[in-house]
Scaffold this motif. Structure first.
Motif, PDB file in Angstrom:
ATOM      1  N   PHE A  42     -41.954  20.830 -32.280  1.00  0.00           N
ATOM      2  CA  PHE A  42     -41.100  20.688 -33.460  1.00  0.00           C
ATOM      3  C   PHE A  42     -39.611  20.784 -33.132  1.00  0.00           C
ATOM      4  CE2 PHE A  42     -45.215  22.171 -35.028  1.00  0.00           C
ATOM      5  CZ  PHE A  42     -45.463  21.223 -36.018  1.00  0.00           C
ATOM      6  N   LEU A  43     -39.250  20.802 -31.845  1.00  0.00           N
ATOM      7  CA  LEU A  43     -37.830  20.957 -31.504  1.00  0.00           C
ATOM      8  C   LEU A  43     -37.026  19.769 -32.010  1.00  0.00           C
ATOM      9  CD1 LEU A  43     -36.776  18.929 -28.992  1.00  0.00           C
ATOM     10  CD2 LEU A  43     -38.218  20.429 -27.678  1.00  0.00           C
ATOM     11  N   GLU A 101     -33.384  17.627 -31.201  1.00  0.00           N
ATOM     12  CA  GLU A 101     -32.408  17.460 -30.115  1.00  0.00           C
ATOM     13  C   GLU A 101     -31.072  18.079 -30.530  1.00  0.00           C
ATOM     14  OE1 GLU A 101     -32.404  13.435 -28.592  1.00  0.00           O
ATOM     15  OE2 GLU A 101     -34.573  13.405 -28.816  1.00  0.00           O
ATOM     16  N   CYS A 105     -37.879   9.560 -33.401  1.00  0.00           N
ATOM     17  CA  CYS A 105     -39.162   9.916 -34.015  1.00  0.00           C
ATOM     18  C   CYS A 105     -39.342   9.616 -35.499  1.00  0.00           C
ATOM     19  CB  CYS A 105     -39.455  11.376 -33.739  1.00  0.00           C
ATOM     20  SG  CYS A 105     -39.689  11.656 -31.981  1.00  0.00           S
ATOM     21  N   ASN A 162     -42.395  15.675 -39.980  1.00  0.00           N
ATOM     22  CA  ASN A 162     -41.313  14.709 -39.791  1.00  0.00           C
ATOM     23  C   ASN A 162     -41.111  13.857 -41.039  1.00  0.00           C
ATOM     24  OD1 ASN A 162     -40.598  15.593 -37.309  1.00  0.00           O
ATOM     25  ND2 ASN A 162     -41.332  13.830 -36.166  1.00  0.00           N
ATOM     26  N   ASN A 196     -27.828  16.941 -45.945  1.00  0.00           N
ATOM     27  CA  ASN A 196     -26.547  16.309 -45.620  1.00  0.00           C
ATOM     28  C   ASN A 196     -26.693  14.798 -45.680  1.00  0.00           C
ATOM     29  OD1 ASN A 196     -25.149  18.711 -45.048  1.00  0.00           O
ATOM     30  ND2 ASN A 196     -26.079  18.780 -43.018  1.00  0.00           N
ATOM     31  N   LYS A 210     -47.976  17.486 -37.763  1.00  0.00           N
ATOM     32  CA  LYS A 210     -46.746  17.096 -37.064  1.00  0.00           C
ATOM     33  C   LYS A 210     -46.138  15.846 -37.715  1.00  0.00           C
ATOM     34  CE  LYS A 210     -43.469  16.272 -34.297  1.00  0.00           C
ATOM     35  NZ  LYS A 210     -42.224  16.989 -34.321  1.00  0.00           N
ATOM     36  N   LYS A 248     -27.002  11.901 -33.460  1.00  0.00           N
ATOM     37  CA  LYS A 248     -26.541  13.141 -34.094  1.00  0.00           C
ATOM     38  C   LYS A 248     -25.661  13.854 -33.071  1.00  0.00           C
ATOM     39  CE  LYS A 248     -29.458  16.732 -34.109  1.00  0.00           C
ATOM     40  NZ  LYS A 248     -30.662  17.593 -34.174  1.00  0.00           N
ATOM     41  N   ARG A 300     -20.113  10.666 -42.477  1.00  0.00           N
ATOM     42  CA  ARG A 300     -20.774  11.987 -42.396  1.00  0.00           C
ATOM     43  C   ARG A 300     -20.090  13.025 -43.277  1.00  0.00           C
ATOM     44  NH1 ARG A 300     -25.598  12.409 -39.075  1.00  0.00           N
ATOM     45  NH2 ARG A 300     -25.470  10.748 -37.564  1.00  0.00           N
TER      46      ARG A 300
HETATM   47  C1  UGA Z   1     -36.514  15.717 -35.663  1.00  0.00           C
HETATM   48  C2  UGA Z   1     -37.064  16.981 -36.333  1.00  0.00           C
HETATM   49  O1  UGA Z   1     -35.985  17.728 -36.907  1.00  0.00           O
HETATM   50  C3  UGA Z   1     -37.813  17.853 -35.331  1.00  0.00           C
HETATM   51  O2  UGA Z   1     -38.407  18.959 -35.999  1.00  0.00           O
HETATM   52  C4  UGA Z   1     -38.901  17.006 -34.653  1.00  0.00           C
HETATM   53  O3  UGA Z   1     -39.559  17.788 -33.677  1.00  0.00           O
HETATM   54  C5  UGA Z   1     -38.274  15.792 -34.005  1.00  0.00           C
HETATM   55  O4  UGA Z   1     -37.563  15.023 -35.027  1.00  0.00           O
HETATM   56  C6  UGA Z   1     -39.271  14.858 -33.405  1.00  0.00           C
HETATM   57  O5  UGA Z   1     -40.438  14.912 -33.711  1.00  0.00           O
HETATM   58  O6  UGA Z   1     -38.778  14.055 -32.639  1.00  0.00           O
HETATM   59  P1  UGA Z   1     -34.376  15.147 -34.199  1.00  0.00           P
HETATM   60  O7  UGA Z   1     -34.720  13.741 -34.530  1.00  0.00           O
HETATM   61  O8  UGA Z   1     -34.111  15.503 -32.796  1.00  0.00           O
HETATM   62  O9  UGA Z   1     -35.539  16.125 -34.703  1.00  0.00           O
HETATM   63  O10 UGA Z   1     -33.074  15.577 -35.023  1.00  0.00           O
HETATM   64  P2  UGA Z   1     -32.810  15.938 -36.569  1.00  0.00           P
HETATM   65  O11 UGA Z   1     -31.909  17.080 -36.614  1.00  0.00           O
HETATM   66  O12 UGA Z   1     -34.060  16.048 -37.345  1.00  0.00           O
HETATM   67  O13 UGA Z   1     -32.001  14.664 -37.063  1.00  0.00           O
HETATM   68  C7  UGA Z   1     -32.633  13.415 -37.243  1.00  0.00           C
HETATM   69  C8  UGA Z   1     -31.680  12.467 -37.926  1.00  0.00           C
HETATM   70  O14 UGA Z   1     -31.457  12.843 -39.285  1.00  0.00           O
HETATM   71  C9  UGA Z   1     -30.283  12.425 -37.281  1.00  0.00           C
HETATM   72  O15 UGA Z   1     -29.826  11.092 -37.270  1.00  0.00           O
HETATM   73  C10 UGA Z   1     -29.439  13.275 -38.209  1.00  0.00           C
HETATM   74  O16 UGA Z   1     -28.077  12.949 -38.190  1.00  0.00           O
HETATM   75  C11 UGA Z   1     -30.072  12.960 -39.551  1.00  0.00           C
HETATM   76  N1  UGA Z   1     -29.870  14.021 -40.559  1.00  0.00           N
HETATM   77  C12 UGA Z   1     -30.384  15.252 -40.368  1.00  0.00           C
HETATM   78  C13 UGA Z   1     -29.158  13.721 -41.709  1.00  0.00           C
HETATM   79  O17 UGA Z   1     -28.676  12.586 -41.903  1.00  0.00           O
HETATM   80  N2  UGA Z   1     -28.989  14.711 -42.646  1.00  0.00           N
HETATM   81  C14 UGA Z   1     -29.496  15.958 -42.484  1.00  0.00           C
HETATM   82  O18 UGA Z   1     -29.304  16.803 -43.395  1.00  0.00           O
HETATM   83  C15 UGA Z   1     -30.208  16.234 -41.322  1.00  0.00           C
END
Ligand code: UGA
Ligand code: NAD
Length: 465
Positions: A170-171, A173, A280, A228, A271, A224, A343, A443
């Protein structure tokens, strides 16, 4: 069962950091990370830790401490599979690009080839753990491949046996190290209690037992995908509201705050921005749509498809808005692009909204100057260039210096929420840009008043002009 040797197949964004943490907390366990990609392995073995293949805050310090002791990166897949008591399958699971299910279903070819390698080279009893995100019921396929070799005996007449577990990751990046050290939960699915305990014991070295949740295989695999999907759904939801705020004068951050303070809703993932990127969310929801259709659940499929549609809509409406604002044409205009990663705090550009937005701006005839503190020129070139000559043809250039990026630009588009973007000197920037100048902040990270004071026009997501 006492685990002495672990092999992780796949030295990527999940395999590398996850194994580094296990090596850190379990110094007596040998952790071997293997990959078919020799370049990636040699980057993991780089003496200069700032050249690791992945930028992730806190990672290089851990790799620096454990590598050469109990953490090893290698292309010798056969050797480390045969030595392992426990094997993580942490390979990529991309969306199929051709054939049945193209564009939606997961391509399981890497999972299948890993399973075949395990089946061939494993010795004695081996616990095989699905770490990759997989369609529900994939464990069945893995078991079938492994079972094919169970009857084989080696020269000493010894056979091999396997237990298959699901242990999704669930991490996120950019925060991977913290997520791995302090996860909300660790999920283990399976039916072999002894194998579950062996894996749970590894995590219990640094994670409270209460956070380890055990289920059957199918619930674990599906949970999982659904985690997501729910996260992505929140982003699409808030992005629809960003457009409504721009039309009505309501302020998106106030709305997110007010809504998120309800504990039943929660404050995270509210956000608004240029839509979710990353390797993912899109692939996992597409897979959910595919699976739902497969089971004849067409309304379920349509519901989740809408989350993807809104994500694309948010990006295309930004492009239209940029063109419309700049007098209906951006042909021969210079646009500074600030941020290319999907991100902040990562060098990963997979499915980054910047790719679509930049391609569309180039298509409209703009000349782009692209700056990102962590994404390299070669990566942007790969992402933007279907055809090799675009840089040479003068469609975009890479900028090494943030302030230089604004020179002669008609507009600047902020696409990634890097912290350094919040501290810019707008008076200085205003003198560099061509007038009238615009800033598009997808953003809402900039101080609108500071930008306006400098004489630059600004548009922010969820606020408008
Ligand atoms: C995401 C999930 O948060 C993890 O729990 C999961 O393990 C992972 O996918 C996976 O299965 O690959 P990740 O894609 O690394 O992690 O990053 P996030 O922080 O989830 O951001 C994903 C996208 O959503 C980014 O483009 C980010 O900018 C965007 N985002 C996130 C928003 O536009 N608004 C938000 O409030 C949060
Ligand atoms: P990645 O592409 O960064 O790494 C996968 C690695 O596996 C590659 O280096 C590839 O060369 C290697 N590989 C493929 N087949 C192989 C084989 N047969 N033998 C040896 N190596 C092989 O992928 P990733 O981002 O680490 O994702 C891996 C899995 O984890 C995916 O299923 C993904 O959905 C899931 N996941 C990713 C994240 C994330 O933040 N990236 C978070 C949670 C879960």
């Amino acid at each position: 069962m006492n685990i002495k040797s672990i092999c992780c197949i796949g030295a990527g964004y999940v395999g590398g950091p996850t194994m580094a943490i296990i090596a850190k907390y379990c110094p007596e366990i040998k952790v071997n990370v293997v990959d078919t990609n020799p370049e990636r392995i040699s980057q993991w073995n780089e003496r200069d830790l700032s050249n690791l293949p992945i930028y992730e805050p806190g990672l290089k310090e851990i790799v620096g401490k454990c590598r050469g002791k109990n953490l090893n990166f290698s292309t010798n897949i056969r050797k480390y599979i045969s030595e392992a008591d426990l094997i993580f399958i942490s390979v990529n699971t991309p969306t199929k690009t051709k054939g049945i299910g193209s564009g939606q279903a997961i391509d399981l070819k890497y999972v299948e080839s890993s399973s075949r390698e395990i089946s061939k080279y494993a010795k004695g009893h081996t616990i095989v753990v699905e770490k990759s995100t997989l369609p529900v019921k994939t464990a069945q396929t893995i078991k079938a491949i492994l079972d094919a070799s169970v009857k084989e005996k080696n020269d000493l007449g010894e056979g091999k046996t396997f237990s298959v577990l699901s242990n999704p990751e669930f991490l996120a990046e950019g925060t991977a190290i913290n997520d791995l050290e302090n996860p909300d939960r660790v999920l283990i699915g399976g039916d072999d209690k002894e194998a579950i305990n062996a894996l749970a014991n590894i995590y219990s070295r640094w994670i409270e037992k209460i956070k380890v949740l055990t289920t059957d295989l199918w619930s674990s695999e599906l949970s999982k995908l659904i985690s997501n999907a729910f996260l992505a759904q929140r982003i699409s939801s808030i992005n629809t509201i960003s457009a409504l705020c721009e039309s009505t004068g309501a302020k998106i951050k106030d709305v997110s705050l007010a809504v998120g303070m309800d504990q039943r809703i929660g404050k995270y993932f509210l956000n608004s921005g240029p839509g979710f990127g990353g390797s993912c969310f899109k692939k996992d929801i597409s897979n959910l749509v595919y699976i739902s259709n497969h089971y004849g659940l067409f309304e379920v499929a349509e519901y989740w498809q809408k989350v993807l549609d809104i994500n694309s809509w948010q990006q295309s409406r930004f492009v239209e808005l940029i063109v419309k604002t700049m007098f209906g044409t951006i042909a021969s205009k210079t646009i500074a692009i600030l941020g290319f990663a999907f991100k902040a705090n990562t060098n990963d550009t997979r499915e980054s909204p910047a790719i679509y937005i930049c391609k569309k701006l180039i298509e409209e005839g703009a000349f782009l100057k692209i700056y990102d503190p962590k994404v390299k020129y070669s990566q942007i070139k790969k992402d933007l260039l279907c055809d090799e000559q675009k840089v040479e043809r003068g469609e975009w250039i890479y900028s090494n210096s943030i302030y230089e990026t604004f020179n002669n630009a008609d507009a600047a588009v902020f696409l990634t929420e890097w912290e350094e973007f919040e501290l810019l000197n707008w008076e200085a920037i205003a003198t560099k840009m061509r007038k009238p100048s615009w800033v598009f902040d997808t953003r809402s990270i900039l101080n609108m008043e500071d930008v306006k004071k400098s004489g630059i026009n600004i548009w922010q997501v969820g606020y408008g002009n």
